[in-house]
Design a protein around this motif. Structure first.
Motif, PDB file in Angstrom:
ATOM      1  N   GLY A 287       0.816  -1.209   0.000  1.00  0.00           N
ATOM      2  CA  GLY A 287       0.000   0.000   0.000  1.00  0.00           C
ATOM      3  C   GLY A 287       0.845   1.251   0.000  1.00  0.00           C
ATOM      4  O   GLY A 287       0.534   2.230  -0.690  1.00  0.00           O
ATOM      5  N   LEU A 288       1.928   1.232   0.764  1.00  0.00           N
ATOM      6  CA  LEU A 288       2.816   2.392   0.819  1.00  0.00           C
ATOM      7  C   LEU A 288       3.486   2.625  -0.529  1.00  0.00           C
ATOM      8  O   LEU A 288       3.567   3.764  -1.004  1.00  0.00           O
ATOM      9  N   THR A 289       3.911   1.553  -1.172  1.00  0.00           N
ATOM     10  CA  THR A 289       4.522   1.675  -2.496  1.00  0.00           C
ATOM     11  C   THR A 289       3.524   2.253  -3.494  1.00  0.00           C
ATOM     12  O   THR A 289       3.846   3.170  -4.251  1.00  0.00           O
ATOM     13  N   GLU A 290       2.304   1.738  -3.468  1.00  0.00           N
ATOM     14  CA  GLU A 290       1.283   2.239  -4.404  1.00  0.00           C
ATOM     15  C   GLU A 290       0.921   3.685  -4.085  1.00  0.00           C
ATOM     16  O   GLU A 290       0.729   4.497  -4.993  1.00  0.00           O
ATOM     17  N   TRP A 291       0.816   4.040  -2.808  1.00  0.00           N
ATOM     18  CA  TRP A 291       0.526   5.426  -2.421  1.00  0.00           C
ATOM     19  C   TRP A 291       1.620   6.355  -2.944  1.00  0.00           C
ATOM     20  O   TRP A 291       1.337   7.415  -3.487  1.00  0.00           O
ATOM     21  N   GLN A 292       2.877   5.950  -2.796  1.00  0.00           N
ATOM     22  CA  GLN A 292       3.977   6.790  -3.277  1.00  0.00           C
ATOM     23  C   GLN A 292       3.934   6.950  -4.797  1.00  0.00           C
ATOM     24  O   GLN A 292       4.188   8.034  -5.318  1.00  0.00           O
ATOM     25  N   ARG A 293       3.585   5.879  -5.508  1.00  0.00           N
ATOM     26  CA  ARG A 293       3.454   5.963  -6.966  1.00  0.00           C
ATOM     27  C   ARG A 293       2.350   6.939  -7.366  1.00  0.00           C
ATOM     28  O   ARG A 293       2.544   7.791  -8.240  1.00  0.00           O
ATOM     29  N   VAL A 294       1.191   6.836  -6.713  1.00  0.00           N
ATOM     30  CA  VAL A 294       0.064   7.715  -7.025  1.00  0.00           C
ATOM     31  C   VAL A 294       0.390   9.150  -6.633  1.00  0.00           C
ATOM     32  O   VAL A 294       0.109  10.088  -7.377  1.00  0.00           O
ATOM     33  N   ARG A 295       1.007   9.332  -5.479  1.00  0.00           N
ATOM     34  CA  ARG A 295       1.371  10.676  -5.022  1.00  0.00           C
ATOM     35  C   ARG A 295       2.346  11.329  -6.003  1.00  0.00           C
ATOM     36  O   ARG A 295       2.191  12.500  -6.362  1.00  0.00           O
ATOM     37  N   ASN A 296       3.347  10.582  -6.438  1.00  0.00           N
ATOM     38  CA  ASN A 296       4.305  11.120  -7.409  1.00  0.00           C
ATOM     39  C   ASN A 296       3.611  11.495  -8.717  1.00  0.00           C
ATOM     40  O   ASN A 296       3.908  12.523  -9.322  1.00  0.00           O
ATOM     41  N   TRP A 297       2.681  10.645  -9.146  1.00  0.00           N
ATOM     42  CA  TRP A 297       1.943  10.935 -10.375  1.00  0.00           C
ATOM     43  C   TRP A 297       1.094  12.193 -10.209  1.00  0.00           C
ATOM     44  O   TRP A 297       1.057  13.055 -11.082  1.00  0.00           O
ATOM     45  N   LEU A 298       0.414  12.308  -9.080  1.00  0.00           N
ATOM     46  CA  LEU A 298      -0.398  13.504  -8.829  1.00  0.00           C
ATOM     47  C   LEU A 298       0.466  14.759  -8.784  1.00  0.00           C
ATOM     48  O   LEU A 298       0.069  15.815  -9.288  1.00  0.00           O
TER      49      LEU A 298
END
Length: 121
Positions: A97-108
């Motif tokens: 979840g943390l990895t996916e959150w960081q990916r989405v946050r970076n994309w945003l």
């Protein structure tokens, strides 16, 4: 008289759009992103559903539906705890979840053209 609007779009819009294809579209909802953001800040201690509901100003239905969905995707872990004689569900973000959150946050951040500490979340 004509009003001229300037729309701010990232210079790298094509790459931002292409990168979005690699994201889990089931995750892209305001409530799910807020839950992941909050739990990423809390770390391994996590929070109860009641705390998340109050902190994010969510309804019972929205809270539990989205927590269950995120847990089902493997982004959250849930454990039962006893607090003041009451059984509560404690949620914490998983490494996945943390990895996916960081990916989405970076994309945003790319989409909104903000970087690092200039992002509010």
């Amino acid at each position: 008289m004509y009003l001229k609007l300037k729309v701010n779009m990232p210079d790298n819009l094509i790459s931002v759009v292409e990168e979005s294809e690699g994201l889990n579209s089931s995750l892209i909802s305001k409530i799910r992103l807020e839950i992941l953001w909050a739990l990423s800040e809390l770390g391994e201690d996590g929070a109860t559903a009641r705390q998340l509901k109050a902190g994010l100003n969510l309804s019972d239905g929205a809270t539990y539906t989205n927590l269950k969905k995120l847990a089902g995707m493997g982004y959250l872990r849930c454990e039962k705890v006893i607090f003041e004689g009451e059984e509560l569900e404690l949620y914490a973000i998983t490494p996945k979840g943390l990895t996916e959150w960081q990916r989405v946050r970076n994309w945003l951040c790319k989409l909104l053209e903000c970087e690092g500490d200039t992002c509010e979340r």
